[in-house]
Enzyme design. Structure first.
Site, PDB file in Angstrom:
ATOM      1  N   HIS A  31      -7.660  -0.429   5.347  1.00  0.00           N
ATOM      2  CA  HIS A  31      -6.620   0.485   5.860  1.00  0.00           C
ATOM      3  C   HIS A  31      -6.413   1.589   4.822  1.00  0.00           C
ATOM      4  O   HIS A  31      -6.397   2.775   5.152  1.00  0.00           O
ATOM      5  CB  HIS A  31      -5.351  -0.326   6.099  1.00  0.00           C
ATOM      6  CG  HIS A  31      -4.166   0.458   6.578  1.00  0.00           C
ATOM      7  ND1 HIS A  31      -4.124   1.066   7.815  1.00  0.00           N
ATOM      8  CD2 HIS A  31      -2.964   0.714   5.999  1.00  0.00           C
ATOM      9  CE1 HIS A  31      -2.946   1.667   7.956  1.00  0.00           C
ATOM     10  NE2 HIS A  31      -2.226   1.471   6.866  1.00  0.00           N
ATOM     11  N   HIS A  76       0.845  -1.203   0.000  1.00  0.00           N
ATOM     12  CA  HIS A  76       0.000   0.000   0.000  1.00  0.00           C
ATOM     13  C   HIS A  76       0.871   1.241   0.000  1.00  0.00           C
ATOM     14  O   HIS A  76       2.081   1.153   0.156  1.00  0.00           O
ATOM     15  CB  HIS A  76      -1.017  -0.024   1.146  1.00  0.00           C
ATOM     16  CG  HIS A  76      -0.443   0.113   2.531  1.00  0.00           C
ATOM     17  ND1 HIS A  76       0.344  -0.855   3.111  1.00  0.00           N
ATOM     18  CD2 HIS A  76      -0.552   1.106   3.454  1.00  0.00           C
ATOM     19  CE1 HIS A  76       0.684  -0.468   4.327  1.00  0.00           C
ATOM     20  NE2 HIS A  76       0.159   0.727   4.562  1.00  0.00           N
ATOM     21  N   HIS A 106       1.439   3.900   1.855  1.00  0.00           N
ATOM     22  CA  HIS A 106       1.989   4.672   2.982  1.00  0.00           C
ATOM     23  C   HIS A 106       3.516   4.685   2.945  1.00  0.00           C
ATOM     24  O   HIS A 106       4.163   3.685   2.635  1.00  0.00           O
ATOM     25  CB  HIS A 106       1.489   4.099   4.313  1.00  0.00           C
ATOM     26  CG  HIS A 106       0.052   4.447   4.579  1.00  0.00           C
ATOM     27  ND1 HIS A 106      -0.743   3.715   5.431  1.00  0.00           N
ATOM     28  CD2 HIS A 106      -0.724   5.450   4.095  1.00  0.00           C
ATOM     29  CE1 HIS A 106      -1.961   4.253   5.473  1.00  0.00           C
ATOM     30  NE2 HIS A 106      -1.971   5.307   4.664  1.00  0.00           N
ATOM     31  N   ASP A 125      -0.394  -3.631   6.237  1.00  0.00           N
ATOM     32  CA  ASP A 125      -1.126  -3.141   7.408  1.00  0.00           C
ATOM     33  C   ASP A 125      -2.602  -3.550   7.365  1.00  0.00           C
ATOM     34  O   ASP A 125      -3.449  -2.916   7.991  1.00  0.00           O
ATOM     35  CB  ASP A 125      -1.045  -1.608   7.489  1.00  0.00           C
ATOM     36  CG  ASP A 125       0.361  -1.119   7.781  1.00  0.00           C
ATOM     37  OD1 ASP A 125       1.258  -1.955   8.034  1.00  0.00           O
ATOM     38  OD2 ASP A 125       0.565   0.111   7.755  1.00  0.00           O
ATOM     39  N   HIS A 180       4.184  -4.457  10.784  1.00  0.00           N
ATOM     40  CA  HIS A 180       4.627  -3.788  12.011  1.00  0.00           C
ATOM     41  C   HIS A 180       4.745  -4.771  13.172  1.00  0.00           C
ATOM     42  O   HIS A 180       4.052  -5.793  13.210  1.00  0.00           O
ATOM     43  CB  HIS A 180       3.625  -2.701  12.431  1.00  0.00           C
ATOM     44  CG  HIS A 180       3.598  -1.512  11.518  1.00  0.00           C
ATOM     45  ND1 HIS A 180       4.346  -0.376  11.746  1.00  0.00           N
ATOM     46  CD2 HIS A 180       2.915  -1.286  10.369  1.00  0.00           C
ATOM     47  CE1 HIS A 180       4.112   0.505  10.781  1.00  0.00           C
ATOM     48  NE2 HIS A 180       3.247  -0.027   9.920  1.00  0.00           N
ATOM     49  N   ASP A 232       5.800   4.624   5.119  1.00  0.00           N
ATOM     50  CA  ASP A 232       6.596   3.680   5.920  1.00  0.00           C
ATOM     51  C   ASP A 232       6.669   2.302   5.254  1.00  0.00           C
ATOM     52  O   ASP A 232       7.324   1.391   5.770  1.00  0.00           O
ATOM     53  CB  ASP A 232       6.072   3.582   7.361  1.00  0.00           C
ATOM     54  CG  ASP A 232       4.654   3.046   7.456  1.00  0.00           C
ATOM     55  OD1 ASP A 232       3.772   3.533   6.717  1.00  0.00           O
ATOM     56  OD2 ASP A 232       4.420   2.134   8.279  1.00  0.00           O
ATOM     57  N   HIS A 233       6.028   2.168   4.077  1.00  0.00           N
ATOM     58  CA  HIS A 233       6.115   0.912   3.317  1.00  0.00           C
ATOM     59  C   HIS A 233       6.800   1.088   1.961  1.00  0.00           C
ATOM     60  O   HIS A 233       7.238   0.104   1.369  1.00  0.00           O
ATOM     61  CB  HIS A 233       4.710   0.305   3.137  1.00  0.00           C
ATOM     62  CG  HIS A 233       4.083  -0.043   4.450  1.00  0.00           C
ATOM     63  ND1 HIS A 233       3.955  -1.343   4.893  1.00  0.00           N
ATOM     64  CD2 HIS A 233       3.613   0.742   5.444  1.00  0.00           C
ATOM     65  CE1 HIS A 233       3.417  -1.339   6.108  1.00  0.00           C
ATOM     66  NE2 HIS A 233       3.193  -0.083   6.466  1.00  0.00           N
TER      67      HIS A 233
HETATM   68 FE    FE Z   1       2.453   0.947   8.134  1.00  0.00          FE
HETATM   69 ZN    ZN Z   2      -0.010   1.769   6.465  1.00  0.00          ZN
END
Ligand code: FE
Ligand code: ZN
Length: 254
Positions: free
Chosen positions: A109, A52, A54, A126, A164, A56-57
């Site tokens: 999400h 996805h 985001h 996530d 995570h 942080d990915h």
């Molecule tokens: Fe994340």
């Molecule tokens: Zn995420």
């Protein structure tokens, strides 16, 4: 086939799945550093899978493409991921080297979130966490429950590789919902022991999640009753149970 979680950012995991001759798939590189360090030890990336949009990915992708310009980057159909070389959607299958993965749509999400399923592994970003699920930023409870139902229907010996390290904090909520669940109590204690030893609590198995994760257990009478007690009203439909659980978790002290 060798699976390795690389710690990234504050509590993310970048997953490496290595096959022959050190060639590895890289899943959700939120930063490049851990992947570059693995490469310095002999890992050769064969491709990048993104679940996805985001940061942080996906944040590490530009630096990885700078180092390996021909690397395939498979990503959901979403303009917010500009580094994709190939777009994939739920129901499609993908191949990189000898790997074959089925793509599962898991909106909730985010609307375009996907998961990759193959070779006994599930890379779910996530969407699903150990003992929890992602916050519902973009989807509806119906979307997200449908996504979790699709994941729950996969073979239960799958190794669930989530994005995570949230197991211990998720366990506190799960135990509030489902206090008499002995499998959950054991999983919660095991996770605490692992974290105290500095070990990752993931991958988990789908079977363990089906037994312990309240978001996969909306049909369990104890879980439905707890959600109704929290909501202060009868909930009826399982999507209402799921929605109440998700709202409850959003307000649960971390
Ligand atoms: Fe994340
Ligand atoms: Zn995420």
């Amino acid at each position: 086939m060798q699976l390795q979680p690389l710690r990234a950012l504050s509590d993310n995991y970048i997953w490496l799945l290595a096959g022959e001759a050190g060639r590895a798939l890289v899943v959700d590189p939120g930063e490049a550093g851990p992947v570059l360090r693995a490469a310095a030890e002999g890992m050769q990336p064969a491709g990048i899978l993104l679940t996805h949009h985001h940061d942080d990915h996906i944040g590490g992708v530009p630096a990885l493409l700078a180092r390996w310009p021909d690397l395939p980057v498979l990503a959901p159909v979403d303009d917010r991921i500009s580094t994709a070389t190939r777009r994939v959607a739920g129901g499609e299958s993908i191949a990189i080297d000898d790997w074959r993965f089925d793509v599962v749509a898991v909106p909730g999400h985010t609307v375009s979130h996907i998961a990759f399923h193959g070779h006994g592994h599930l890379f779910c970003g996530d969407a699903l966490f150990s003992l929890g699920c992602g916050r519902m930023f973009e989807g509806t409870p119906r979307d997200m429950l449908g996504s979790l139902d699709r994941l729950a229907a996969l073979p239960d010996d799958l190794l669930v590789c989530c994005g995570h390290e949230y197991t211990v904090s998720n366990a506190a909520f799960a135990r509030a919902v489902d206090p008499d669940n002995t499998a959950l109590q054991r999983r919660s204690e095991e996770a605490t022991t692992m974290r105290d030893a500095g070990l990752p609590t993931v991958p988990t198995t789908l079977a363990a999640e089906l037994a312990c994760n309240p978001f996969l257990r909306v049909d369990a009478p104890a879980v439905a009753a707890a959600a109704a007690r929290w909501a202060g009203t009868a909930l009826g439909a399982r999507v209402a149970v799921f929605a109440a659980l998700r709202r409850w978790k959003d307000t649960f002290p971390a």
